[in-house]
Design a protein around this motif. Structure first.
Motif, short mmCIF file in Angstrom:
data_model
loop_
_atom_site.label_atom_id
_atom_site.label_comp_id
_atom_site.label_asym_id
_atom_site.label_seq_id
_atom_site.Cartn_x
_atom_site.Cartn_y
_atom_site.Cartn_z
N ALA A 68 0.85 -1.19 0.00
CA ALA A 68 0.00 0.00 0.00
C ALA A 68 0.88 1.23 0.00
O ALA A 68 1.97 1.23 0.60
CB ALA A 68 -0.93 0.01 1.22
N ARG A 69 0.41 2.28 -0.66
CA ARG A 69 1.09 3.58 -0.67
C ARG A 69 0.09 4.66 -0.29
O ARG A 69 -1.12 4.49 -0.44
CB ARG A 69 1.69 3.87 -2.04
N TYR A 70 0.63 5.80 0.17
CA TYR A 70 -0.23 6.93 0.52
C TYR A 70 -0.61 7.65 -0.77
O TYR A 70 0.10 8.53 -1.24
CB TYR A 70 0.48 7.85 1.50
N ASP A 71 -1.74 7.26 -1.31
CA ASP A 71 -2.24 7.91 -2.53
C ASP A 71 -3.63 8.47 -2.23
O ASP A 71 -4.11 8.45 -1.10
CB ASP A 71 -2.25 6.94 -3.70
N ALA A 72 -4.28 8.98 -3.23
CA ALA A 72 -5.59 9.60 -3.04
C ALA A 72 -6.61 8.63 -2.47
O ALA A 72 -7.52 9.03 -1.72
CB ALA A 72 -6.09 10.18 -4.37
N ASN A 73 -6.47 7.36 -2.80
CA ASN A 73 -7.43 6.37 -2.30
C ASN A 73 -7.35 6.20 -0.78
O ASN A 73 -8.34 5.83 -0.15
CB ASN A 73 -7.20 5.03 -2.99
N GLN A 109 -6.08 8.66 1.27
CA GLN A 109 -5.97 9.96 1.93
C GLN A 109 -7.02 10.13 3.03
O GLN A 109 -6.72 10.64 4.12
CB GLN A 109 -6.12 11.08 0.90
N GLY A 110 -8.23 9.69 2.78
CA GLY A 110 -9.28 9.83 3.78
C GLY A 110 -8.96 9.08 5.06
O GLY A 110 -9.22 9.57 6.17
N ALA A 144 -6.85 13.17 12.61
CA ALA A 144 -7.84 14.05 13.24
C ALA A 144 -8.24 13.58 14.62
O ALA A 144 -8.77 14.36 15.43
CB ALA A 144 -9.07 14.16 12.34
N GLU A 145 -8.01 12.29 14.93
CA GLU A 145 -8.37 11.76 16.25
C GLU A 145 -7.45 12.25 17.35
O GLU A 145 -7.79 12.17 18.54
CB GLU A 145 -8.30 10.23 16.23
N ARG A 146 -6.30 12.77 17.01
CA ARG A 146 -5.26 13.06 18.00
C ARG A 146 -5.52 14.38 18.71
O ARG A 146 -6.08 15.32 18.13
CB ARG A 146 -3.89 13.04 17.34
N PRO A 147 -5.13 14.48 19.99
CA PRO A 147 -5.43 15.68 20.77
C PRO A 147 -4.95 16.97 20.15
O PRO A 147 -5.63 17.98 20.21
CB PRO A 147 -4.72 15.41 22.11
N GLY A 148 -3.77 16.97 19.53
CA GLY A 148 -3.26 18.19 18.92
C GLY A 148 -4.15 18.69 17.82
O GLY A 148 -4.38 19.90 17.66
#
Length: 287
Positions: free
Chosen positions: A263-268, A270-271, A278-282
């Motif tokens: 797997a690679r970080y692509d548009a598929n 990204q979500g 987004a779950e992280r406190p910061g």
């Protein structure tokens, strides 16, 4: 801060070969480390740098490390020879005849120890070395400190490579470290495998070798009965990355080989990545 580690290089195992297997394995690891992003801040080479204690192998070692984009700090193992090493590396910081020194690495203070007793396979740590270490720890009791050495001070379960916990040098080292809260870890080599455990209130981590690895076999061994067990295997050359995040030392192990990517970080994906971050406190505090 990112600290790379290589160990048990054993250059000169094939002394007359210009294409030595161990040199090829080392070069693969060093090329991978030099190309990393982020790049390591420094490299620890933790002993058994060469195989037979000869000057020519140390010269080849120096050549192998000569063009790296980060500094290299050496420790000695049971295959090394102090006098020959110091002749090729005259800048090496010997104290009382032992390769023991401090590296001021910004957020971490690194203390390199000498566990070599020439002619002995296992480790050693005499009163002279212990007094030096205790003095160095006493002078900076609140500074986050990493201990670096070749031999692990723990029993690892591989019978022919074990450290016996009853060996006097283990207790001598333990007395130096016992009760200190500023030591973030002890990193070692010697076993040719990735191993971690807790000892004297800190973590001990051994690095896999750039040379071939030791086979994982936890059976007892009888010195009088050769049982045809595997001892050395040609698994890919390994290394460690120790990441200090300002609180803990986190150790990653990897091998220099072509990994099969699934797997690679692509548009598929990204979500998925956005959701996880987004779950992280910061991230929540920034909203």
């Amino acid at each position: 801060m990112l600290i790379a580690q290589v160990t048990d290089i054993h250059l000169g195992f094939e002394p007359d070969s210009p294409d030595e297997f161990n040199r090829q394995r080392l070069d693969r690891v060093l090329a991978e480390l030099a190309a990393m992003d982020p790049r390591p801040d420094l490299l620890l080479a933790t002993g058994d740098l060469i195989d037979r204690g000869d000057r020519e192998s140390y010269e080849r070692l120096r050549d192998a490390f000569s063009n790296l984009p980060f500094p290299v700090h050496y420790a000695l193992g049971n295959h090394d020879e102090r006098e020959t090493f110091s002749a090729v590396f005259p800048e090496a910081a010997f104290t009382d005849g032992f390769l023991q020194y401090i590296v001021d690495a910004g957020p971490l203070r690194i203390i390199v120890l000498d566990t070599l007793e020439e002619g002995r396979h296992g480790g050693a740590f005499c009163d002279v070395r212990a007094r030096w270490l205790k003095a160095r720890l006493d002078e900076a009791p609140d500074t986050r400190t990493l201990i670096v050495q070749h031999h692990p001070p723990v029993e690892v379960g591989i019978a022919w490579m074990n450290t016996d916990p009853a060996e006097p040098w283990v207790e001598r080292l333990g007395q130096c470290l016992r009760g200190r809260t500023n030591v973030v870890g002890v990193v070692c080599g010697h076993i040719h495998r990735a191993i971690t455990t807790a000892w004297e209130g800190t973590v001990v981590a051994t690095c896999p070798s750039t040379a071939p690895q030791v086979a994982l076999d936890l059976r007892p061994i009888d010195p009088d009965v050769p049982d045809q067990r595997n001892l050395i295997i040609a698994d890919p050359p390994g290394y460690a990355l120790h990441w200090f995040n300002g609180r803990e030392l986190i150790t990653h192990w990897d091998t220099a080989e072509d990994h099969q990517v699934l797997a690679r970080y692509d548009a598929n994906l990204q979500g998925m990545i956005q959701h996880m971050l987004a779950e992280r406190p910061g991230a929540q505090a920034a909203e």
